[in-house]
Enzyme design. Structure first.
Site, PDB file in Angstrom:
ATOM      1  N   ASP A   1       0.837  -1.202   0.000  1.00 29.42           N
ATOM      2  CA  ASP A   1       0.000   0.000   0.000  1.00 29.42           C
ATOM      3  C   ASP A   1       0.873   1.254   0.000  1.00 29.42           C
ATOM      4  O   ASP A   1       1.971   1.252   0.562  1.00 29.42           O
ATOM      5  CB  ASP A   1      -0.905  -0.028   1.244  1.00 29.42           C
ATOM      6  CG  ASP A   1      -2.084   0.922   1.126  1.00 29.42           C
ATOM      7  OD1 ASP A   1      -2.289   1.499   0.039  1.00 29.42           O
ATOM      8  OD2 ASP A   1      -2.797   1.087   2.133  1.00 29.42           O
TER       9      ASP A   1
ATOM     10  N   HIS B   1       2.745   3.348  -8.981  1.00 36.02           N
ATOM     11  CA  HIS B   1       2.584   1.911  -9.253  1.00 36.02           C
ATOM     12  C   HIS B   1       3.807   1.364 -10.002  1.00 36.02           C
ATOM     13  O   HIS B   1       4.257   0.252  -9.743  1.00 36.02           O
ATOM     14  CB  HIS B   1       1.314   1.666 -10.077  1.00 36.02           C
ATOM     15  CG  HIS B   1       0.051   2.013  -9.337  1.00 36.02           C
ATOM     16  ND1 HIS B   1      -0.173   1.641  -8.032  1.00 36.02           N
ATOM     17  CD2 HIS B   1      -1.066   2.697  -9.723  1.00 36.02           C
ATOM     18  CE1 HIS B   1      -1.367   2.079  -7.644  1.00 36.02           C
ATOM     19  NE2 HIS B   1      -1.921   2.728  -8.652  1.00 36.02           N
TER      20      HIS B   1
ATOM     21  N   LEU C   1      11.572 -20.340  -3.998  1.00 33.51           N
ATOM     22  CA  LEU C   1      10.489 -19.499  -3.467  1.00 33.51           C
ATOM     23  C   LEU C   1       9.185 -19.757  -4.213  1.00 33.51           C
ATOM     24  O   LEU C   1       9.163 -19.797  -5.444  1.00 33.51           O
ATOM     25  CB  LEU C   1      10.873 -18.014  -3.631  1.00 33.51           C
ATOM     26  CG  LEU C   1       9.781 -17.015  -3.244  1.00 33.51           C
ATOM     27  CD1 LEU C   1       9.623 -16.963  -1.724  1.00 33.51           C
ATOM     28  CD2 LEU C   1      10.090 -15.623  -3.786  1.00 33.51           C
TER      29      LEU C   1
END
Ligand code: FPP
Length: 256
Positions: A29, A46, A140
């Site tokens: 955020d 963004h 991962l």
């Protein structure tokens, strides 16, 4: 980056590394506020946020995190201006086209959670390609939450189970927590140990609400584009200072 030949031996047979949570989920955020503070369009926030995504994936992999889930587009984000929604869709495409080959080389396993039916066919095809290419990777496990919303996910799971009941395959009283978990988008993925939210906001915003029932929550004041390796490590340190009791009285051994 953790590859088949290096950092993977830090992990034990269960895919866990000492000193780090097995599954970290992040509510990324603050992109808009980061841009606004610099007099830039929200889309620039963004774009910078995507560069942070790349850094944090590599860092999490190096640290031996088993699963990293990133909240990249929520089912509520469609309410944003069409230009911003279009930009976020384009950013996902750009990210996958640019980084998929490298992530695959680095042994990253990609899964995407969220409702695919609302996405354009080109995006749906890219997501499917990313999952298919990396499905056997053992490093991962990167979970991209895209067009994801926890309430919709739970409704969808209820329908899946109800259809099995209607077909006579399942008795209502046989439905248990494991069955509900398995019917979620995250079926087969362990619950997050740690949920991080950046930018100082302190809420879950429809993210992994079933799965985060016993997650530790860490709120960082850093805006996502500025969330670097040190900020990630600080969140892990805060997690490591917590005592997890899962509703009991005593700390649960090995819960970190
Ligand atoms: C929240 O910031 C962030 C989002 C809604 C999108 C998250 C997207 C990225 C981090 C980049 C793209 C990621 C991938 C994987 C391609 P906000 O816009 O709500 O910020 P604000 O609260 O400051 O307005």
């Amino acid at each position: 980056m953790t590859t088949a030949s290096d950092g993977r031996d830090d992990r034990d047979a269960g895919g866990e590394t000492a000193g780090v949570p097995a599954h970290v989920a992040v509510i990324m955020d603050g992109n808009g506020r980061w841009a606004k503070a610099r007099g830039l369009p929200r889309t620039e926030g963004h774009r910078r946020g995507m560069e942070t995504v790349r850094r944090i994936i590599r860092h999490a992999s190096r640290r031996g995190i088993g699963h990293l889930t990133l909240y990249s587009f929520s089912s509520e984000n469609w309410r944003r201006p069409a230009e911003e929604v279009g930009f976020l869709m384009g950013l996902l495409k750009y990210f996958i086209r640019r980084d998929l080959a490298e992530l695959h080389t680095e042994n990253v396993h990609i899964t995407v959670i969220g409702e695919r039916a609302d996405l354009t066919p080109d995006i749906a095809a890219l997501l499917a390609e990313a999952e298919a290419l990396t499905r056997d990777n053992t490093g991962l496990h990167l979970v991209i939450a895209f067009n994801y919303g926890s309430r919709d996910e739970i409704v969808r799971a209820a329908r899946i189970l109800a259809e099995r009941v209607a077909r006579g395959e399942l008795a209502p009283e046989a439905i248990d927590r494991d069955m509900v978990s398995a019917a979620l988008f995250t079926g087969g993925i362990p619950d997050p140990d740690l949920v991080i939210r950046t930018s100082g906001e302190q809420r879950l915003s429809n993210f992994l609400m079933w799965q985060a029932a016993y997650s530790e929550l860490v709120f960082s004041s850093v805006l996502w584009p500025d969330f670097d390796e040190a900020a990630f490590d600080a969140a892990i340190d805060e997690y490591n200072g917590r005592e997890r009791r899962f509703g009991g009285v005593d700390a649960v051994q090995g819960a970190k």
